[in-house]
Design a protein around this motif. Structure first.
Motif, short mmCIF file in Angstrom:
data_model
loop_
_atom_site.label_atom_id
_atom_site.label_comp_id
_atom_site.label_asym_id
_atom_site.label_seq_id
_atom_site.Cartn_x
_atom_site.Cartn_y
_atom_site.Cartn_z
N THR A 148 0.83 -1.23 -0.27
CA THR A 148 0.29 0.18 0.19
C THR A 148 1.26 1.50 -0.30
O THR A 148 2.00 1.52 0.97
N ALA A 149 0.64 2.19 -0.30
CA ALA A 149 1.35 3.37 -1.26
C ALA A 149 0.49 4.69 -0.59
O ALA A 149 0.54 5.44 -1.27
N GLY A 150 0.23 4.78 0.82
CA GLY A 150 -0.26 5.65 1.03
C GLY A 150 -1.88 6.15 0.56
O GLY A 150 -2.58 5.27 -0.06
N GLN A 151 -2.60 7.21 1.57
CA GLN A 151 -4.01 7.81 1.34
C GLN A 151 -3.60 8.90 0.21
O GLN A 151 -2.95 9.95 0.24
N ARG A 152 -4.67 8.78 -0.80
CA ARG A 152 -5.61 10.57 -1.77
C ARG A 152 -6.62 10.53 -1.05
O ARG A 152 -7.36 9.78 -1.30
N VAL A 153 -6.84 11.36 -0.74
CA VAL A 153 -8.20 12.24 -0.77
C VAL A 153 -8.51 13.40 -2.12
O VAL A 153 -8.41 13.83 -2.21
N GLN A 154 -9.09 11.87 -2.92
CA GLN A 154 -9.38 13.45 -3.89
C GLN A 154 -10.86 14.43 -3.72
O GLN A 154 -12.07 13.88 -3.00
N VAL A 155 -10.46 15.16 -4.53
CA VAL A 155 -11.36 16.67 -4.50
C VAL A 155 -12.38 16.47 -5.24
O VAL A 155 -12.15 16.18 -6.48
N LEU A 156 -14.11 16.54 -4.50
CA LEU A 156 -14.87 17.03 -5.15
C LEU A 156 -15.61 17.99 -5.31
O LEU A 156 -15.15 18.81 -4.39
N LYS A 157 -16.01 18.01 -6.45
CA LYS A 157 -17.14 20.16 -6.59
C LYS A 157 -17.78 19.58 -7.29
O LYS A 157 -18.06 18.90 -9.05
N LYS A 158 -18.76 21.03 -7.77
CA LYS A 158 -20.22 20.65 -8.67
C LYS A 158 -19.12 21.90 -9.64
O LYS A 158 -18.22 23.38 -9.79
N THR A 159 -19.30 21.83 -11.34
CA THR A 159 -18.85 22.53 -11.94
C THR A 159 -19.37 22.22 -13.03
O THR A 159 -20.09 21.02 -13.46
N GLY A 160 -20.28 23.57 -13.51
CA GLY A 160 -21.84 23.71 -14.64
C GLY A 160 -22.50 22.66 -13.48
O GLY A 160 -23.25 21.56 -14.99
N GLY A 161 -23.09 22.33 -12.32
CA GLY A 161 -23.28 21.31 -12.16
C GLY A 161 -23.77 20.26 -12.26
O GLY A 161 -24.59 19.05 -11.56
N ARG A 162 -22.55 20.22 -12.66
CA ARG A 162 -22.19 17.87 -12.64
C ARG A 162 -20.91 17.57 -11.21
O ARG A 162 -21.00 18.39 -11.14
N GLY A 163 -21.40 16.74 -10.94
CA GLY A 163 -20.48 16.42 -9.34
C GLY A 163 -18.57 15.79 -10.50
O GLY A 163 -18.71 14.66 -11.39
#
Length: 509
Positions: free
Chosen positions: A395-410
């Protein structure tokens, strides 16, 4: 000049939360332009650079756009858009120049402890993949940062560049490779600690085993409450400026601080896994970092690569990534991290991202249930002779994928970093991942510009001498840019790695 007070409360000019490459870089830059400022770094682990910056918790690739296909999308007409690769190449050069100038000043330790030359190669498979790779090479080769890149589809040349992958390779599938001898492998954990040592010598203070329990605005200041993980004692750090570079811990801290700018963000953690081998005969036969294409129907974060790594003086090969799941936001985080990050304000973002990224969700489900045999099958597409008993899963670490809304889409913010500023620039934070650490200098210059716009006119000249921005570098003519890069590489001991094969087909089709 602010003087620290004794007792449970201390005053600082700057507090940097998180002892990773970003905080270390920002701390050194600030100490350059404001040597009279008192700077504190707060890190929850026993030592700095042990989370995302740790050598085994990232790919160690000095991302410079040399081989990563995600940065060079194909246009509908078949040409390749290389603008992102050029931008990332410029950002990495800013880091190279910064590190080299610190080495010249004697401010860093030995550069061979954190950076070394390892070729970067791109792998194109099938008629379409080879055509794309050639178009990419042609679009980049006239730029001074990419002028050393070679292209070949000659089997003899490929076997010389990549013996482990191509000696005795069967099949008639068209294959081509690009190779840049100017690629690098970087141990960002070692580099982080060297930068923080430089900051310490300039009067900065690094507090380890100190966990931030809350972050609050109090008038014109921020109050950072910390708990000593050894003794349990608590104290407050008061500062007019705070930077949050805590990796996966950044979003929860900003939420606890009620920073309004992050209400539109959500996050989803993904663990990275790699197959690793330390067997000398395998390592000796693969001297590079090779990036391929993501498989059809898989997200860009799944791009397979086979990397030579050097950590603590020992060489190894890593192949992956394979995704896994943990609800933790840090490798030593809490099982409740994901649940605790969900708020009424960002729940719609999380749901929209799940709705609009069904292929990613399906990919993650397949990865979590993937068998060892399936992982070996993926490896054998790179190394046909690979045997299961020679490779182990890590296992090579944890990544937190950032989510946001752009143009009404996630939207999944898979590449690049997001700078968040609040309270008139008195707080800055960094969200995001790849290419991350490789662009630390350029990103931290952007943080300075966003946080201290009124001071930048007096700081710019000094900053440009130490770490020119990408905007400043774009004013260089090609010869000046090449000379600057050549000098930096010389100071850092980066000698291009050559092959012994006669490269008669280096531009063959």
């Amino acid at each position: 000049m602010i003087v620290a007070r004794s007792g449970p409360s201390e005053d600082w000019d700057v507090v940097l939360i998180g002892g990773g490459i970003m905080s270390a870089t920002l701390g050194v830059l600030l100490s350059e332009v404001q040597p009279d400022w008192r700077i504190a770094v707060v890190e929850r682990l026993d030592e700095a650079g042990l989370e995302s910056s740790h050598a085994w918790n990232n790919a160690g690739t000095g991302h410079a756009g040399l081989c990563e296909f995600n940065y060079t999308p194909r246009r509908p007409d078949g040409t390749v858009d290389v603008s992102s690769a050029v931008r990332i190449g410029e950002q990495f050069v800013a880091s190279l120049l910064f590190w080299a100038r610190l080495v010249e000043r004697g401010a860093l330790g030995l550069p061979e402890a954190f950076i070394r030359s390892i070729p970067h190669l791109g792998l194109g498979r099938g008629t379409d993949g080879v055509a794309y790779l050639r178009a990419r090479w042609e679009a980049l080769r006239d730029h001074p940062l990419f002028s050393d890149q070679e292209f070949s589809a000659d089997p003899d040349v490929l076997a010389g560049w990549l013996p482990l992958m191509f000696h005795g390779r069967a099949g008639n599938e068209p294959v081509a490779v690009t190779r840049s001898a100017q690629g690098t492998d970087v141990d960002f954990g070692v580099l982080t600690r060297q930068l923080l040592s430089a900051l310490d010598r300039r009067g900065g203070v690094v507090h380890t085993r100190q966990e931030v329990t809350s972050l609050r605005r109090d008038g014109e200041s921020w109050v950072v409450r910390v708990r000593d993980r050894r003794t349990g004692s608590r104290r407050r750090l008061r500062t007019p400026y705070v930077f949050v570079g805590a990796g996966g811990g950044t979003l929860p801290l900003l939420q606890s601080a009620r920073v309004p700018e992050i209400r539109r963000y959500s996050a989803f953690p993904i663990s990275g896994q790699f197959l690793r081998t330390d067997r000398p005969e395998l390592v000796a036969a693969h001297r590079g970092k090779v990036y391929g294409h993501a498989a059809p129907g898989t997200p860009p974060i799944s791009v397979p690569h086979l990397d030579l790594r050097v950590v603590d003086g020992r060489e190894a090969l890593l192949f992956g990534p394979f995704a896994a799941f943990s609800p933790r936001f840090l490798t030593r985080g809490r099982l409740t991290d994901l649940l605790r990050s969900v708020r009424p304000s960002n729940l719609p973002v999380l749901l929209a991202a799940a709705r609009d990224n069904r292929s990613l969700v399906a990919y993650l489900l397949r990865q979590v249930t993937q068998s060892p045999a399936a992982r070996m099958a993926a490896l054998r597409r790179f190394v046909p002779s690979a045997r299961a008993d020679g490779w182990t899963l890590m296992t090579a670490g944890q990544r937190v994928q950032v989510l946001k809304k752009t143009g009404g889409r996630g939207t999944l913010v898979g590449f690049g970093t997001e700078i968040v500023t609040s309270a008139g620039g008195s707080l800055a934070a960094l969200l995001g991942a790849s290419p991350g650490a490789s662009t630390a200098v350029s990103t931290m210059l952007d943080v300075l510009a966003a946080s201290f716009p009124e001071r930048m006119p007096e700081w710019t000249e000094r900053l440009d001498r130490l770490a020119p921005s990408t905007q400043a570098m774009r004013q260089f003519d090609p010869d000046r840019l090449r000379d600057a890069v050549t000098q930096a590489r010389r100071v850092l001991g980066l000698v291009p790695v050559q092959t012994t094969v006669h490269q008669k087909g280096a531009a063959a089709s």
